[in-house]
Structures are given as structure tokens and as C-alpha cells.
Design a protein around this motif. Structure first.
Motif: not given
Ligand code: SF4
Length: 368
Positions: A249-250, A253, A262, A265, A267-268, A283, A287, A292-294, A297
Motif C-alpha cells: 500500500t502507500d 500509511r 490512493p 497506492c 490498491v488505489g 476510498v 484514505c 478507513i483502514g487499509c 479498503c
Molecule cells: S486506504 Fe486503500 S488506498 Fe489508502 S493506502 Fe490503504 S489500501 Fe491504499
């Protein structure tokens, strides 16, 4: 049913190496686009098993099975044998014949300067790529395209030089071997009329640039089998969720309370391609505000992927249960492709004054 050339649809040619089961990168980078092109163009899609040999010549035990796996994924993704022609390259030997003829006229320097040639020679060190076949694979690509007189070749930016090389080979062939002679007479009328100028055997195909969506693998690098970071089109839901859980992920974080971005990232990136607008908005806000948590997400990203993959896997099942059906599709496709390819080869041989027809020796002409 398939449209013919006189129904004015432009012809598209594209192939995929027989590497076995396809992953989401193959889907986003090519397959999804092919599915959309089926109704717009007259499409020929081939499993490039000979191309697979350019790098994997030492062990051919999996090539045939891999070709079938690729076809199953094509059918799963929505390629339809009623709307496009699918076949295996090696089942249409005219590709090889034209490759040989092109290899006679292609200067070495053209091949040595192909960017992917240099790049792969430098990067792939575990295999000996100092072979004639590897250097010549763009010539085989030119034959793959030109044997069908393709109008368009869907490619990403990095493949444009290959299409340019195909155009150069077509031009060089046309220059050496323009077709001259007589146009065929209308039925029932002897003779025919002399051509007013040379007729060129090959058109020059154009690249059809496909929008290249950025699809990272689970480690954040480009999704690729050689990196071991893929999500396969055949991965069951549990495997998709597991792979997503370990996806990078990013890096900003570190803690749940750290805000992220995002846009940097992986996942983004998945969300941008596969999730709807509403999820992407959640998201983005969640984010950036650490709302929210990863883990949450990633579970949304998994939901979106599963939604795309499920219908594909259901379609694939029909052919997995009866692979003969898929093989029959390939055989019918090869037959269709062979007809077009052999028509082109007749023209090629005519233009090169090497037709298979009997011709009286020139000294005997007139004597009868
Ligand atoms: S919340 Fe989602 S977009 Fe943001 S760093 Fe976590 S995984 Fe990536």
C-alpha cells in the motif's frame, strides 16, 4: 457470423504468447480491449506458440497445454468464435513461410535496433537469447500481421516500433516485388487488361493505440508472471482475497491513523480500474483522512475484482469441463485463417515470380 472484407470492416490482428493462464494485467492490457473490438473490426486473434519458443525453446513440454489455457481465458473473458477468428499460430504454417521470405529481405540493422531486443538481451540473463530466432521475432510478427493484410494492430506505446518495422518490411517487399501483369478478365471473356501501374501486395498496417491502464501486481511493480505478483483470471475468491491482503500500500500509511494517498497506492490503482465511482469516492476521502483502514479498503477492492472475475470463471467452466469444445474452436479458426493466409501466399509467390503453377520455359514460349 463473421463479416467479410467486402462488408467494409477493417481487419485487426493480434496475438498473445502461449504462457499459460492469464492474469489481470493481460486482461486490462489487451483482452478487455479485444472483446470490445469484436463487433467493430474483423478480428484475427492467435495464440503465439512459436513466439513462446523465441525465449522458451529449451523446454517445449508445456507449450501446447499453455496454448489451450490461453484460449480458455479468452473464451472466459468474452471472445466469441462467432464474432472473431481464434487460432494457434503454428497451425497456420503460412506464417512460417512468409517469415522465411521476409527474413531474406530484412536488414540485420533493423532488428538490432528494435528497443525491446536490446532491453531483453540485457535483462534476461538466465537464458541464452543469442539465437537467430530471438533476433528475428519481429520478422515473424511482421509475417503474422501481413499474411492477413491486417489494417490495424492493437498495441501499447512500447510496441509501436514493432508495427513500424512491419510497415518497413511491407514497404521493402512491395518495392522489390511489385505485382505487374494483367488484371483478370471478367468471367467468360478471354485476356484481361494490362495493369496501369504496379499493384502492391501488402498494405501498411497502422498501430491502434490501446489506452494502457496502470495495473500493478501485488508487490506494486507491473503485474507480470516473471515477478510472481499476479492475480490470475482463474483465481478463486479466497485466493483473490488472500493476495489482496498481502498487497503493498502507500508506504506513508504506517499506522492506521496516518493519512494516505490512493494515487500512489497500488490498491488505489486497482480501485480506479475495477471499482465504481461511489467506492472510489469512499476510498479517496477515507484514505486521505485516515477514516478507513487499509484492510477495509482492500476488502472493497477484492469485492470489485471478484465481481469481474466470477462471470469469467463461470464461462470458463463450460470449456474446462469439455476442453474438446475449445479445441474445436481453434481448429475451425485455423481453417478460416489458413484460407486467408494461403490467398496472400499465392499473391506473394506470384509477385516473386515463384508461383506453384506450371509455366513453360521462356525459350519454349511461342513454340508451343
Ligand atoms: S486506504 Fe486503500 S488506498 Fe489508502 S493506502 Fe490503504 S489500501 Fe491504499
Amino acid at each position: 457470423m463473421m463479416a467479410s472484407r467486402n462488408q467494409q470492416r477493417k481487419r485487426v490482428l493480434s496475438g498473445m504468447r502461449s504462457t499459460g493462464k492469464l492474469h489481470l494485467g493481460n486482461y486490462v492490457g489487451a483482452l478487455d480491449n479485444w472483446v470490445r473490438m469484436q463487433d467493430q473490426y474483423e478480428c484475427f486473434f492467435f495464440v503465439a506458440d512459436w513466439h513462446a519458443l523465441t525465449t522458451d525453446y529449451a523446454d517445449t513440454s508445456q507449450v501446447k497445454q499453455n496454448s489451450l489455457e490461453v484460449l480458455l481465458d479468452w473464451l472466459a473473458a468474452g471472445l466469441d468464435p462467432e464474432r472473431c477468428t481464434m487460432f494457434i499460430q503454428s497451425h497456420v504454417p503460412q506464417h512460417a513461410e512468409l517469415h522465411l521470405l521476409f527474413s531474406m529481405i530484412t536488414p540485420l540493422g533493423w532488428l538490432e535496433r528494435v528497443p525491446t531486443y536490446k532491453e531483453q538481451r540485457e535483462n534476461i540473463t538466465e537464458k541464452d537469447l543469442g539465437t537467430y530466432g530471438f533476433l528475428g521475432y519481429p520478422v515473424l510478427q511482421a509475417a503474422d500481421i501481413l499474411v492477413y493484410k491486417g489494417d490495424f494492430v492493437p498495441v501499447g506505446e512500447d510496441q509501436v516500433p514493432h508495427v513500424e518495422l512491419t510497415r518497413e518490411i511491407a514497404r521493402r517487399f512491395n518495392m522489390f516485388y511489385p505485382r505487374v501483369g494483367r488484371t483478370p478478365p471478367p468471367p467468360g471473356i478471354p485476356g484481361g487488361v494490362p495493369m496501369t501501374g504496379p499493384r502492391l501486395v501488402f498494405p501498411e498496417p497502422q498501430p491502434l493505440l490501446t489506452p494502457a491502464a496502470k495495473l500493478p501486481g501485488t508487490d506494486g511493480r507491473k503485474m507480470s508472471k516473471s515477478y510472481g505478483n499476479t492475480i490470475l483470471l482463474t483465481d478463486p475468491e479466497s485466493v483473490v482475497r488472500q493476495k489482496l491482503k498481502t498487497m503493498v500500500t502507500d508506504p506513508a500509511r504506517v499506522r492506521r491513523t496516518d493519512p494516505g494517498n490512493p494515487d500512489v497506492c497500488p490498491v488505489g490503482d486497482l480501485h480506479k480500474i475495477f471499482s465504481d465511482r461511489e467506492t472510489n469516492a469512499k476510498v479517496d476521502i477515507g484514505c486521505r483522512s485516515a477514516g478507513i483502514g487499509c484492510i477495509e479498503c482492500k476488502s472493497w477492492a477484492a469485492d470489485s475484482l471478484v465481481q469481474v472475475l466470477k462471470p469469467m470463471q463461470e464461462r470458463r467452466k463450460k470449456y474446462e469441463d469439455n476442453p474438446r469444445l475449445a479445441w474445436d474452436i481453434l481448429e475451425a479458426g485455423s481453417e478460416r485463417a489458413s484460407k486467408v493466409a494461403s490467398g496472400t501466399m499465392n499473391e506473394v509467390r506470384d509477385a516473386m515470380k515463384m508461383s506453384l503453377k506450371y509455366e513453360a520455359p521462356s525459350s519454349a514460349q511461342g513454340a508451343k
